[in-house]
Design an enzyme around this catalytic site. Structure first.
Site, PDB file in Angstrom:
ATOM      1  N   SER A   1       0.909  -1.068   0.009  1.00  0.00           N
ATOM      2  CA  SER A   1       0.160   0.145   0.072  1.00  0.00           C
ATOM      3  C   SER A   1       0.752   1.198  -0.057  1.00  0.00           C
ATOM      4  CB  SER A   1      -1.026   0.061   1.195  1.00  0.00           C
ATOM      5  OG  SER A   1      -1.847  -1.050   1.132  1.00  0.00           O
TER       6      SER A   1
ATOM      7  N   HIS B   1       0.503   4.516   4.392  1.00  0.00           N
ATOM      8  CA  HIS B   1      -0.153   5.268   3.189  1.00  0.00           C
ATOM      9  C   HIS B   1       0.642   6.808   3.021  1.00  0.00           C
ATOM     10  CE1 HIS B   1      -3.744   2.264   3.124  1.00  0.00           C
ATOM     11  NE2 HIS B   1      -2.467   1.628   3.046  1.00  0.00           N
TER      12      HIS B   1
END
Length: 301
Positions: free
Chosen positions: A205, A251
């Site tokens: 991610s 993230h």
């Protein structure tokens, strides 16, 4: 519909500009025109010249306005070499992620424990303390290719396949690879710095969010409509901060690193492009190392 063999005269140029789509790829938007034939071209078709960009046909025909070196060595928007397959690195990264996922399915928790990202923890009750703080810095990288749930790898690989090829075509293979890896490492470093030492983290991610940031920067550079990518990014950030068991640190770290690196790649002045781009990669790697050194000192001091 535009044809690649369409007219190059004034009427043909006006039609091409009005359509605002690449004359070689009619399904792709194009806000940059070839400095020779003035037809609109997408990032994959942009070849760096001494002034502006040229299309592959003008370069191949030797009719471009750039120097001979530009014609002999076509370049991407960021100055990378133009590749025959602009999806090769994306395919390799996708294959590596899938291969590690299959290996984890076969090996189970033993392999998972060896590749997970965590700062400092015991993998078994009363077992030896392991983690990045104990010198296992490789976990910053291996965790980027690690997935345990099928939905997790499907979402990340969908993002990679959607965002990867256009960026790879615009940046070139080497620069795209560097951006992907450093975005993932930045996400891992921020996770290591902020998260609890025993909190495990895994997944691509961070690198995928780096591609989100880079795509936004590239679209702004190309003067494309940014609303689609901003909406998609906003939705993903909403999930990041509302769903449980999601490492927001990875993230955010990946997003910031990807956007910063992409800005340096596509906005570097032509005469100092290599220096600025290498400097940006080096600076980002230094940031990752500093964050890890600081956190290690906190956990072991």
């Amino acid at each position: 519909m535009e044809q690649s063999g369409g007219p190059r005269g004034p009427e043909g140029n006006e039609e091409a500009r009005a359509a605002a789509h690449c004359y070689r790829h009619p399904d792709r938007e194009a806000n940059i025109t070839c400095t020779r034939c003035e037809r609109p071209i997408c990032p994959e078709c942009m070849i760096s010249a001494s002034v502006g960009f040229q299309c592959p046909e003008c370069v191949k025909g030797g009719s471009g306005t750039g120097h001979a070196a530009d014609a002999n060595q076509p370049r991407t928007l960021a100055g990378g070499s133009l590749a025959a397959d602009p999806r090769l690195v994306t395919k390799v990264l996708l294959g590596l992620n899938v291969a590690v996922f299959v290996a984890v399915m076969i090996q189970g928790d033993r392999l998972l424990d060896e590749l997970l990202l965590f700062g400092q923890a015991a993998t078994e009750p009363y077992g030896p303390v392991e983690g990045v703080a104990e010198g296992q810095w490789y976990r910053l990288l291996t965790s980027m290719f690690l997935h345990q749930e099928i939905w997790h790898i499907l979402m990340n690989m969908l993002g990679l396949w959607f965002l990867g090829p256009p960026l790879e075509a615009a940046l070139g293979r080497a620069r795209f690879t560097g951006l992907y890896l450093l975005s993932g490492l930045a996400g891992s470093a921020l996770t290591y710095l902020v998260a609890a030492p025993q909190q495990a983290s895994l997944g691509a991610s961070g690198a995928i969010f780096g591609l989100f940031g880079a795509t936004a920067v590239l679209m702004r550079r190309m003067r494309y409509d940014m609303r689609p990518i901003l909406v998609l990014l906003a939705i993903n950030l909403l999930f990041t901060f509302t769903w449980s068991n999601i490492s927001w640190e990875a993230h955010v770290g990946g997003l910031v690193a990807g956007a910063a690196l992409a800005y340096a790649l596509v906005h570097a002045p032509r005469e100092k492009r290599t220096l600025v781009q290498y400097g940006a990669f080096g600076a980002m790697l230094l940031v990752v190392v500093v964050l890890c050194v600081v956190r290690t000192a906190q956990l072991t001091g």
